[in-house]
Design a protein around this motif. Structure first.
Motif, PDB file in Angstrom:
ATOM      1  N   ALA A   1      55.946   9.858  -3.561  1.00 47.80           N
ATOM      2  CA  ALA A   1      54.600   9.433  -3.197  1.00 47.80           C
ATOM      3  C   ALA A   1      54.408   9.559  -1.688  1.00 47.80           C
ATOM      4  O   ALA A   1      53.386  10.053  -1.212  1.00 47.80           O
ATOM      5  N   ARG A   2      55.397   9.103  -0.938  1.00 56.47           N
ATOM      6  CA  ARG A   2      55.299   9.180   0.531  1.00 56.47           C
ATOM      7  C   ARG A   2      55.267  10.637   0.971  1.00 56.47           C
ATOM      8  O   ARG A   2      54.548  11.002   1.914  1.00 56.47           O
ATOM      9  N   ARG A   3      56.023  11.468   0.293  1.00 57.36           N
ATOM     10  CA  ARG A   3      56.071  12.884   0.662  1.00 57.36           C
ATOM     11  C   ARG A   3      54.736  13.566   0.411  1.00 57.36           C
ATOM     12  O   ARG A   3      54.253  14.352   1.227  1.00 57.36           O
ATOM     13  N   LEU A   4      54.124  13.250  -0.754  1.00 51.43           N
ATOM     14  CA  LEU A   4      52.819  13.846  -1.069  1.00 51.43           C
ATOM     15  C   LEU A   4      51.779  13.409  -0.046  1.00 51.43           C
ATOM     16  O   LEU A   4      50.930  14.197   0.377  1.00 51.43           O
ATOM     17  N   THR A   5      51.844  12.147   0.339  1.00 45.82           N
ATOM     18  CA  THR A   5      50.921  11.650   1.363  1.00 45.82           C
ATOM     19  C   THR A   5      51.209  12.330   2.701  1.00 45.82           C
ATOM     20  O   THR A   5      50.279  12.694   3.436  1.00 45.82           O
TER      21      THR A   5
ATOM     22  N   VAL B   1      40.532  10.050  11.825  1.00 49.39           N
ATOM     23  CA  VAL B   1      41.135  10.573  10.603  1.00 49.39           C
ATOM     24  C   VAL B   1      42.411   9.788  10.290  1.00 49.39           C
ATOM     25  O   VAL B   1      43.036   9.216  11.182  1.00 49.39           O
ATOM     26  N   ASP B   2      42.774   9.818   9.017  1.00 51.37           N
ATOM     27  CA  ASP B   2      43.963   9.127   8.517  1.00 51.37           C
ATOM     28  C   ASP B   2      45.164  10.039   8.757  1.00 51.37           C
ATOM     29  O   ASP B   2      45.238  11.126   8.194  1.00 51.37           O
ATOM     30  N   VAL B   3      46.103   9.579   9.597  1.00 52.01           N
ATOM     31  CA  VAL B   3      47.236  10.451   9.929  1.00 52.01           C
ATOM     32  C   VAL B   3      48.592   9.818   9.625  1.00 52.01           C
ATOM     33  O   VAL B   3      49.632  10.407   9.907  1.00 52.01           O
TER      34      VAL B   3
ATOM     35  N   ALA C   1      56.250  11.411  13.366  1.00 49.61           N
ATOM     36  CA  ALA C   1      56.561  10.378  12.365  1.00 49.61           C
ATOM     37  C   ALA C   1      56.513  10.981  10.961  1.00 49.61           C
ATOM     38  O   ALA C   1      57.335  10.662  10.101  1.00 49.61           O
ATOM     39  N   ARG C   2      55.539  11.860  10.753  1.00 46.26           N
ATOM     40  CA  ARG C   2      55.426  12.531   9.449  1.00 46.26           C
ATOM     41  C   ARG C   2      56.674  13.368   9.183  1.00 46.26           C
ATOM     42  O   ARG C   2      57.206  13.399   8.075  1.00 46.26           O
ATOM     43  N   SER C   3      57.133  14.100  10.210  1.00 46.89           N
ATOM     44  CA  SER C   3      58.356  14.913  10.051  1.00 46.89           C
ATOM     45  C   SER C   3      59.535  14.026   9.686  1.00 46.89           C
ATOM     46  O   SER C   3      60.361  14.393   8.845  1.00 46.89           O
ATOM     47  N   ASP C   4      59.603  12.864  10.339  1.00 42.54           N
ATOM     48  CA  ASP C   4      60.690  11.933  10.013  1.00 42.54           C
ATOM     49  C   ASP C   4      60.592  11.499   8.557  1.00 42.54           C
ATOM     50  O   ASP C   4      61.608  11.365   7.869  1.00 42.54           O
TER      51      ASP C   4
END
Lengths: 460, 295
Positions: free
Chosen positions: B54-58, B161-163, B242-245
């Motif tokens: 779920a976190r990955r899809l987001t 935007v939601d990041v 943070a997304r990459s992490d």
């Protein structure tokens, strides 16, 4: 002792040892017969005429078995049947709700939020809107499929219960027939007892319960709740009464004459109880939880969506609708207007005007992913989906572990029974040789006595 | 304990069945690359993997959002840089026009101011690659600045935007950043340029000089807006890291819980196949033992 007495002595010996040969032969012939328990013959010395001479008489043949072990095996069969049926049925239910990946629903919910997140960055872009609408459509499809699959598994459980009921009825009739045959002629054939024990074990595997042998030699079979399935020479009929259980599916009824007992909720062992557990408890809970999740998710999204405006028209439009009646997992659908025209997806706040690049409502829709909208306000939609799928999985895992344990218990008891009552070819061949040699020796004795008699007659 | 021939056969069959099932399971894991597909296999691991998915899809959605927003902000930065250059040149002209130039020169200067104004309005009405006006807030398909007067139609809302998890970042600066006074009347840099051009055409150096502070304010607004954009880009960069992490972290969770360890599975398969062979040999020997007695 007279010559005739000697001849009788020899004749009895031949008969006795031939009976031993026959018993060993019968055991060998039935080495692979399911449920057969070996027979033994005892030979006892008897006094014949003068004290110095004796004869032999046969005691038996008798079955080598123990009632205690038989009852333990029935109990273990019942528990194994329950565990096996539960495990198979719950594995199927888990596949039904989990979908191809095992977590289809979780992924579909995440993709919905992902669509809203991307929409917030490009509220005017048509391909981004189409992607968000596709995600919403996929979510409805996943919910519908999970609900349909679950219902199909419950229907399949009903079909299996019907087959099991027929089998149980037949086994009960077999036991009652064997009861009649055994009591009419108790010494007729020990193998009738074996067949009756085997039928009782199989019946226990289907319905749980246990048998007892009454002083009159009849077997009575009783399931949980004290419901009698076999009473001497009378057996009940086990049927599935369609749609009459509280769950809406078939109820298990034991019918004996005018007496009808609904044992659906009381059976505590056997395959039937295992199927009922999946159908009426685990799957029922999962179906109810899926419906609640679909409703709460749809309501949360619709409330926010209706507060916004699409590119071309006014507000108060729902994203999710029901195909019939209230929103459930099976009826959850996408608004046909929005499905046909993604520009109607409400990304902007109300009052923004048409073709507005405002994304306030899209942001609010995306933020629903962390809102505690389900589980009575304690869980996010994603966490609730994980909980529902996890609960079915956990029930399946527990049933599989139980199945392993019960398999071991049944195997262990079967090994004990086989050790006590099973036919060993080596033993029977040895016994066969011993009886054959003894019969030959007895025949030689008879020949010797016969020569003596002839000698006597000739001299006279 | 008595062990009958039937029991020996059952033991052989059970052993073969069990070892074959284990070998099949290992072969399936090896060929599919996945060892955990159902919650019943490992409830805790499955739930962890499901949450990670779920976190990955987001995170994947955030990747797209961050990239698009970055592109839009960089385009806005470019447009504002152009507007900044316009204001720099306009200031030079205004200083010149406020001082020693003659009437004819002021006319030429007025023309240049008008051209600069037109270029500035064009820059302010730039569209992004997706066709949306970069500085529009009320309508994405209507130019936010009037092509003639430069009047602005829109709000002062920064679009966010939601990041990331509960994280939003500004991704679009509104056209109101070019506004100098909310009014009434509303005054923006194009209003000022228009007034300067009028003053030059009227040969009025005092009126030209009066707009110099407004030009400076306008340059400051543009600089501030570019500073805001730089801050938003920095925030997007942080969000992207943070997304990459998150991607690394979720990949690790998949590897730990879901993905097959190839070496372990291959070893397990070899062991299982050896167990099958051993069970088969043991079974053969047991059955030979029985048959031998009968001979």
């Amino acid at each position: 002792m007279s010559i005739n007495a000697l001849l009788n002595l020899g004749g009895n010996a031949i008969l006795a040892h031939n009976a031993g040969v026959a018993t060993a032969g019968k055991n060998i012939a039935n080495v692979n017969t399911e449920g057969y328990q070996r027979e033994l013959l005892d030979l006892r010395a008897t006094a014949v005429g003068a004290p110095i001479l004796g004869g032999v008489r046969i005691v038996g043949p008798y079955r080598v078995n123990t009632l205690f072990l038989a009852r333990r095996e029935e109990d273990a069969s019942g528990q194994k049947g329950y565990a096996s049926a539960s495990a198979r049925a719950l594995e199927a239910a888990e596949r039904a709700v989990g979908g191809a990946t095992g977590s289809d629903l979780v992924d579909a919910i995440s993709e919905l939020w992902g669509g809203m997140i991307e929409l917030s960055a490009a509220p005017l872009d048509l391909s981004t809107r189409e992607k968000a609408v596709n995600a919403a459509r996929r979510l409805t499809t996943v919910f519908q499929r999970a609900a349909e699959n679950l219902e199909r598994e419950r229907d399949d459980a009903d079909s299996r219960l019907t087959a099991l009921a027929a089998e149980a009825t037949e086994l009960a009739a077999t036991i009652s027939d064997l009861n009649h045959a055994i009591t009419v002629d108790p010494g007729r054939d020990p193998a009738l007892h074996d067949r009756r024990d085997l039928a009782a074990r199989k019946l226990a595997e289907i319905m749980g319960g246990s048998a007892r042998i009454d002083p009159d030699g009849m077997m009575r079979f009783v399931v949980a709740g004290g419901v009698v399935v076999v009473d001497g020479t009378r057996s009940a009929t086990v049927t599935i009464s369609a749609g009459t259980a509280p769950s809406g599916y078939g109820a298990i009824e034991v019918i004996d004459g005018d007496f009808e007992n609904d044992v659906t909720a009381t059976l505590d062992g056997g395959k039937m109880a295992g199927e009922v557990r999946m159908r009426d408890v685990v799957a029922a809970d999962a179906a109810s939880d899926l419906d609640a999740l679909a409703l709460s998710l749809a309501n949360a999204v619709n409330t926010q969506h209706a507060a916004g405006i699409g590119l071309t028209d006014a507000t108060s439009r729902n994203l999710f609708v029901s195909s019939s009646g209230a929103i459930t997992a099976a009826t959850l659908g996408l608004s046909s207007d929005i499905d046909a025209d993604p520009r109607l997806l409400a990304a902007a706040a109300a009052g923004s005007g048409t073709m507005s690049p405002d994304n306030t409502n899209a942001l609010a829709l995306a933020a629903l992913r962390t809102s505690l909208t389900t589980g009575g306000g304690s869980r996010t939609a994603t966490d609730e989906a994980i909980r529902i799928l996890g609960a079915v999985g956990q029930a399946a895992a527990n049933a599989q572990k139980d199945e392993e344990v019960e398999d071991g218990r049944v195997a262990s008891l079967a090994e004990l029974r086989d050790s006590l009552s099973g036919v060993s070819i080596e033993e029977e061949m040895t016994r066969l040789a011993a009886f054959r040699n003894a019969a030959e020796a007895a025949a030689t004795f008879v020949s010797t006595v016969d020569e003596l008699l002839r000698d006597l007659v000739e001299r006279l | 304990m008595r062990i009958t021939e039937r029991r020996m056969t059952e033991i052989v069959n059970a052993s073969l069945e069990k070892t074959r099932a284990e070998a099949a399971k290992k072969a399936q894991e090896l060929s599919s690359g996945v060892k955990l597909t159902r919650a019943s296999q490992d409830g805790v691991g499955w739930a962890e993997a499901a949450r990670a998915r779920a976190r990955r899809l987001t995170a994947d959605a955030h990747e797209s959002t961050i990239a698009r927003s970055r592109e839009r902000l960089q385009a806005q930065e470019g447009a504002l840089a152009g507007i900044g250059n316009v204001l720099e040149r306009a200031t030079e002209i205004a200083i010149q026009g406020a001082n020693a130039a003659t009437g004819d020169s002021r006319t030429l200067l007025a023309d240049e101011i008008r051209r600069l104004m037109s270029a500035g309005i064009q820059a302010a009405n730039t569209k992004g690659n997706d066709g949306e006006y970069l500085m529009a807030t009320s309508s994405g398909t209507t130019a936010p600045f009037d092509t003639g007067t430069g009047a602005y139609s829109g709000s002062s809302t920064v679009r966010e935007v939601d990041v990331g998890p509960e994280l939003t970042v500004g991704a679009k600066v509104p056209g109101s950043v070019l506004q100098l006074s909310a009014g009434p009347p509303v005054v923006n840099i194009f209003t000022v340029l228009d007034r300067i051009a009028d003053a030059l055409e009227a040969n009025d150096p005092d009126d030209v000089a009066a707009e110099l502070d407004n030009l400076e304010q306008g340059r400051e607004n543009v600089a501030n807006a570019r500073g805001d954009i730089a801050a938003y880009l920095a925030a997007l960069q942080q969000a992207d890291e943070a997304r990459s992490d998150t991607v690394i972290n979720t990949t690790q969770i998949f590897d730990d819980n879901v993905a097959t360890d190839v070496v372990e599975a291959a070893t397990g398969l070899a062991r299982a196949e050896a167990a099958v062979e051993a069970a088969r040999v043991a079974g053969q020997q047991m059955l030979q033992l029985v048959a031998g007695f009968l001979r």
